[in-house]
Scaffold this motif. Sequence first.
Motif, PDB file in Angstrom:
ATOM      1  N   THR A  91       0.848  -1.184   0.000  1.00  0.00           N
ATOM      2  CA  THR A  91       0.000   0.000   0.000  1.00  0.00           C
ATOM      3  C   THR A  91       0.887   1.238   0.000  1.00  0.00           C
ATOM      4  O   THR A  91       1.597   1.493   0.955  1.00  0.00           O
ATOM      5  N   GLU A  92       0.801   1.965  -1.080  1.00  0.00           N
ATOM      6  CA  GLU A  92       1.686   3.110  -1.238  1.00  0.00           C
ATOM      7  C   GLU A  92       1.452   4.148  -0.144  1.00  0.00           C
ATOM      8  O   GLU A  92       0.320   4.502   0.177  1.00  0.00           O
ATOM      9  N   GLY A  93       2.517   4.632   0.449  1.00  0.00           N
ATOM     10  CA  GLY A  93       2.395   5.676   1.458  1.00  0.00           C
ATOM     11  C   GLY A  93       1.866   5.182   2.786  1.00  0.00           C
ATOM     12  O   GLY A  93       1.587   5.969   3.688  1.00  0.00           O
ATOM     13  N   PHE A  94       1.740   3.896   2.963  1.00  0.00           N
ATOM     14  CA  PHE A  94       1.161   3.342   4.180  1.00  0.00           C
ATOM     15  C   PHE A  94       2.131   3.543   5.343  1.00  0.00           C
ATOM     16  O   PHE A  94       3.309   3.224   5.247  1.00  0.00           O
ATOM     17  N   ASP A  95       1.614   4.080   6.474  1.00  0.00           N
ATOM     18  CA  ASP A  95       2.518   4.406   7.586  1.00  0.00           C
ATOM     19  C   ASP A  95       2.409   3.413   8.743  1.00  0.00           C
ATOM     20  O   ASP A  95       2.951   3.651   9.821  1.00  0.00           O
ATOM     21  N   GLY A  96       1.714   2.299   8.526  1.00  0.00           N
ATOM     22  CA  GLY A  96       1.648   1.289   9.583  1.00  0.00           C
ATOM     23  C   GLY A  96       0.405   1.394  10.436  1.00  0.00           C
ATOM     24  O   GLY A  96       0.033   0.436  11.103  1.00  0.00           O
ATOM     25  N   MET A  97      -0.253   2.533  10.456  1.00  0.00           N
ATOM     26  CA  MET A  97      -1.481   2.686  11.234  1.00  0.00           C
ATOM     27  C   MET A  97      -2.680   2.609  10.294  1.00  0.00           C
ATOM     28  O   MET A  97      -2.662   3.199   9.223  1.00  0.00           O
ATOM     29  N   VAL A  98      -3.685   1.890  10.731  1.00  0.00           N
ATOM     30  CA  VAL A  98      -4.872   1.753   9.896  1.00  0.00           C
ATOM     31  C   VAL A  98      -5.926   2.742  10.384  1.00  0.00           C
ATOM     32  O   VAL A  98      -6.169   2.864  11.580  1.00  0.00           O
ATOM     33  N   GLN A  99      -6.530   3.449   9.435  1.00  0.00           N
ATOM     34  CA  GLN A  99      -7.659   4.302   9.789  1.00  0.00           C
ATOM     35  C   GLN A  99      -8.943   3.549   9.455  1.00  0.00           C
ATOM     36  O   GLN A  99      -9.089   3.038   8.338  1.00  0.00           O
ATOM     37  N   TYR A 100      -9.828   3.449  10.429  1.00  0.00           N
ATOM     38  CA  TYR A 100     -11.111   2.796  10.176  1.00  0.00           C
ATOM     39  C   TYR A 100     -12.193   3.855  10.056  1.00  0.00           C
ATOM     40  O   TYR A 100     -12.162   4.880  10.745  1.00  0.00           O
ATOM     41  N   CYS A 101     -13.148   3.589   9.200  1.00  0.00           N
ATOM     42  CA  CYS A 101     -14.314   4.468   9.081  1.00  0.00           C
ATOM     43  C   CYS A 101     -14.984   4.586  10.451  1.00  0.00           C
ATOM     44  O   CYS A 101     -15.103   3.599  11.174  1.00  0.00           O
ATOM     45  N   THR A 102     -15.417   5.775  10.800  1.00  0.00           N
ATOM     46  CA  THR A 102     -16.060   5.967  12.109  1.00  0.00           C
ATOM     47  C   THR A 102     -17.502   5.480  12.087  1.00  0.00           C
ATOM     48  O   THR A 102     -18.132   5.356  13.137  1.00  0.00           O
ATOM     49  N   SER A 103     -18.022   5.197  10.908  1.00  0.00           N
ATOM     50  CA  SER A 103     -19.408   4.743  10.810  1.00  0.00           C
ATOM     51  C   SER A 103     -19.487   3.228  10.608  1.00  0.00           C
ATOM     52  O   SER A 103     -20.249   2.540  11.283  1.00  0.00           O
ATOM     53  N   CYS A 104     -18.700   2.699   9.659  1.00  0.00           N
ATOM     54  CA  CYS A 104     -18.657   1.246   9.443  1.00  0.00           C
ATOM     55  C   CYS A 104     -17.279   0.733   9.838  1.00  0.00           C
ATOM     56  O   CYS A 104     -16.561   1.402  10.593  1.00  0.00           O
ATOM     57  N   LEU A 105     -16.895  -0.427   9.366  1.00  0.00           N
ATOM     58  CA  LEU A 105     -15.619  -1.028   9.782  1.00  0.00           C
ATOM     59  C   LEU A 105     -14.608  -1.112   8.647  1.00  0.00           C
ATOM     60  O   LEU A 105     -13.651  -1.877   8.725  1.00  0.00           O
ATOM     61  N   TYR A 106     -14.805  -0.339   7.580  1.00  0.00           N
ATOM     62  CA  TYR A 106     -13.822  -0.401   6.501  1.00  0.00           C
ATOM     63  C   TYR A 106     -12.529   0.295   6.910  1.00  0.00           C
ATOM     64  O   TYR A 106     -12.550   1.387   7.473  1.00  0.00           O
ATOM     65  N   PRO A 107     -11.398  -0.359   6.584  1.00  0.00           N
ATOM     66  CA  PRO A 107     -10.097   0.280   6.804  1.00  0.00           C
ATOM     67  C   PRO A 107      -9.665   1.069   5.571  1.00  0.00           C
ATOM     68  O   PRO A 107     -10.161   0.833   4.466  1.00  0.00           O
ATOM     69  N   ASP A 108      -8.726   1.981   5.791  1.00  0.00           N
ATOM     70  CA  ASP A 108      -8.259   2.789   4.653  1.00  0.00           C
ATOM     71  C   ASP A 108      -7.365   1.999   3.702  1.00  0.00           C
ATOM     72  O   ASP A 108      -6.939   2.520   2.675  1.00  0.00           O
ATOM     73  N   THR A 109      -7.104   0.726   4.026  1.00  0.00           N
ATOM     74  CA  THR A 109      -6.362  -0.117   3.086  1.00  0.00           C
ATOM     75  C   THR A 109      -7.236  -0.589   1.930  1.00  0.00           C
ATOM     76  O   THR A 109      -6.728  -1.105   0.941  1.00  0.00           O
ATOM     77  N   LYS A 110      -8.542  -0.435   2.063  1.00  0.00           N
ATOM     78  CA  LYS A 110      -9.447  -0.878   0.984  1.00  0.00           C
ATOM     79  C   LYS A 110      -9.201  -0.026  -0.259  1.00  0.00           C
ATOM     80  O   LYS A 110      -9.228   1.201  -0.187  1.00  0.00           O
TER      81      LYS A 110
END
Length: 400
Positions: free
Chosen positions: A9-28
């Motif tokens: 994942t380009e630019g990935f810094d090791g921390m995952v951001q999850y949607c505050t409404s559902c459970l999708y991560p920003d890796t999607k």
Amino acid sequence: MRFTNSCQTEGFDGMVQYCTSCLYPDTKPDLSFDDNGVCSACAAYAAREDVDWDARRGEFLDIVAQYRSADGSNYDCIVPVSGGKDSTYQVIRLLEVGMNPLCVTATTDALSDIGRRNIENIKHLGVDYVEMTTNPVVRRQINHLALSQIGDISWPEHVAIFTIPIRIAVQHGIQLIVWGENPQNEYGGPASASGGNTLTRRWLEEFGGLLGLRVSDLPEVADIEKRHLIQYTYPEDTDLARVGVTGIFLGYYFPWDGWTNALIAQAHGFETAPQFVEGSLANYENLDNHQTGIHDYFKFLKFGFGRATDIANNHIRRGRLSRADAVQMVHAHDGKFPWTCLGKPLDEVLSDIGMTIDAFNRICDQFTNKRLFVVDNRGKPVRDANGNLTLADSGYGSES
Ligand SMILES: [Zn+2]
């Protein structure tokens, strides 16, 4: 030859951001977040409130009237059907408005018994039906190659479910293809009254999202002869234009919900599984192909979420499940090592494509995004006694 390695994942810094409404991560892939941390999938769902569904239904009725055969000499449309809940629902909706569809199945990779029964059920809704089966010997070669090279065992299936109905549309001179949900939500009403919106080969190839592996690569990378790839190839633009092949997504005209589609399909004979499909939170989808569990497991390895997350999110957005309960359910079911796939042992599923579990495990490691999972001091993903990985950051944010 290089393929897209989606686990990086380009630019990935090791921390995952999850949607505050559902459970999708920003890796999607292709997912973005607004200033409130709400993902674009949730935003797209929320935008449905602004849709005038009565008007959309009217548009749908106009389109089917436009394509209905005046003298009954040809089919009114093609419906690509897998036998799943969505395709059963599509056929029901078209029959309700008096359409005469030709239903087309591109035979799946490793069809389950329940999948076959659900296909038979679709025929008995009262339709003509065609099933095109590609050479299974070559198919297994492609399954093996695609799993090894791009981490997607289902790649040939995802090609064929688009190419085969479109080839049949050209062969039979049928203009309209009615798909279900539009996964990219960007191809709203192509068959509108404005006309001139025929499909092009380029759009179809882009729509497929084929991870950098093209059918035209196969003779070179896998020594598969072109003559075995006929059904995986789109018709030429000149043929598409000559017939005037166009497509619509039913999800543009009706508010799409897999759960209610399944209820409606069940009321028309569709059969569900006795329990959740492995790695999922549903017993009403992905019932037809013993390889799908492997496909979904690789999504988890690459992006840190699996089918259980998709299902949970659909319920969260519709107010049927709290985010906190969904977190518990996803923890319990998502991304489990696929020891069985629709009840079939993994070694049997793999042996069908000439692969051992050891070789499978090496491919799993190769496609695991190591930054998403707990690893040992040599950087190797840590598996528990059941073969399962642990997400390094599975907090789903502070909201949960
Ligand atoms: Zn979301």
